[in-house]
Design an enzyme around this catalytic site. Sequence first.
Site, mmCIF file in Angstrom:
data_model
loop_
_atom_site.group_PDB
_atom_site.id
_atom_site.type_symbol
_atom_site.label_atom_id
_atom_site.label_comp_id
_atom_site.label_asym_id
_atom_site.label_seq_id
_atom_site.Cartn_x
_atom_site.Cartn_y
_atom_site.Cartn_z
ATOM 1 N N CYS A 142 0.817 -1.216 0.000
ATOM 2 C CA CYS A 142 0.000 0.000 0.000
ATOM 3 C C CYS A 142 0.858 1.277 0.000
ATOM 4 C CB CYS A 142 -0.990 -0.023 1.149
ATOM 5 S SG CYS A 142 -2.384 1.120 0.883
ATOM 6 N N LYS A 163 -11.374 8.992 -0.433
ATOM 7 C CA LYS A 163 -10.574 7.821 -0.083
ATOM 8 C C LYS A 163 -11.038 6.586 -0.844
ATOM 9 C CE LYS A 163 -9.045 5.201 4.006
ATOM 10 N NZ LYS A 163 -9.204 5.046 5.468
ATOM 11 N N SER A 192 -7.419 0.652 0.925
ATOM 12 C CA SER A 192 -7.711 1.700 1.896
ATOM 13 C C SER A 192 -6.610 2.746 1.786
ATOM 14 C CB SER A 192 -7.774 1.126 3.314
ATOM 15 O OG SER A 192 -8.008 2.139 4.260
ATOM 16 N N HIS A 235 -4.224 -4.131 0.479
ATOM 17 C CA HIS A 235 -4.006 -4.730 1.797
ATOM 18 C C HIS A 235 -4.481 -6.184 1.842
ATOM 19 C CE1 HIS A 235 -2.603 -1.275 4.094
ATOM 20 N NE2 HIS A 235 -3.503 -0.523 3.469
ATOM 21 N N GLU A 237 -3.386 -8.400 3.602
ATOM 22 C CA GLU A 237 -3.229 -8.881 4.975
ATOM 23 C C GLU A 237 -4.417 -8.527 5.862
ATOM 24 O OE1 GLU A 237 -1.866 -4.630 5.405
ATOM 25 O OE2 GLU A 237 -1.943 -6.147 3.825
ATOM 26 N N ARG A 249 -13.671 4.420 12.969
ATOM 27 C CA ARG A 249 -12.641 5.305 13.512
ATOM 28 C C ARG A 249 -12.694 6.671 12.826
ATOM 29 N NH1 ARG A 249 -7.170 3.812 11.263
ATOM 30 N NH2 ARG A 249 -8.124 5.005 9.556
#
Length: 315
Positions: A142, A163, A192, A235, A237, A249
Amino acid sequence: MPVRIPDNLPAADVLESENIFVMSESRAAMQDIRPMKVLILNLMPNKIETETQLLRLLSNTPLQVDIDLLRIHDKESKHTPMDHLNTFYRDFEEIKERNFDGLIITGAPLGKLDFEEVTYWDHIKEVIDWSQTHVTSVLFLCWAAHAGLFHLYGLKREILNIKCSGVFEHTRVKAHIPLLRGFDDVFYAPHSRYAQMNVTELKAHPQLSVLAESAEAGAYLVISKDHRNLFVIGHPEYRKGTLRDEYFRDLAAGIAPQIPKNYFRNDDPNAEPIARWFGHGNLLISNWLNYYVYQLTPYDLSDLSAKTPWEQRNA
């Protein structure tokens, strides 16, 4: 085969509870084999969570992998206890004279900051430069993928107005590539980030090959033609709830984020997320370890040279 991790690393208890095979250093010392030496430069603030995510993927391989954890500085962290950092992490000065089979550089929550504005940018450049002669293969994730493409090849990212967050459909650009062995024609991966690379520029670069891309999210897998560097602009992972945690968040921080695409059932943030990338993520890391690390790395790591093993094999 297991991933070998330091004794008492918190990730061990989590992984063992998930029936994932890990081995402590003390137990592994009794085995007489040549394990892969993989270094992880962890730039994420919650280092324990990221360690666990990456170790899940690294454990899903028949190879034994020895892990060393690297930090970019020794400053106090808001999200990770200093005792943990001082116990399990190494500083660059401690490892810079060593060679490694593989290096993983994680993403970083640095948003829209220019690379030169990052306080530890010089340290990141130093590690990247070092890796080109001390590591058989480097995997950039990323933000680190953008940073590596910029530093090594001069390619600039494009800052997004909104985003890029969600789970996106991807297709293979090239078929007969070891990294993509076993991949479906269409596969999914989480993204992300606040920036993306220009696909046309990537494809035009003489030292790079785009291996997979998304119509919505852009380039995803890019590899250098000397096979030294693999850029994963996403991502693989991430766990099932990671994008959900990021979404709430950001809401709490007053950012007013968009709902991650193709993630919650019926696009309802209060519904269960749908995880559809685990198979791809495991296969990606297994293929990288097998074909770009294990199959190419010398038995004696002191034999590493500026020319990659792939270049030497195909000379």
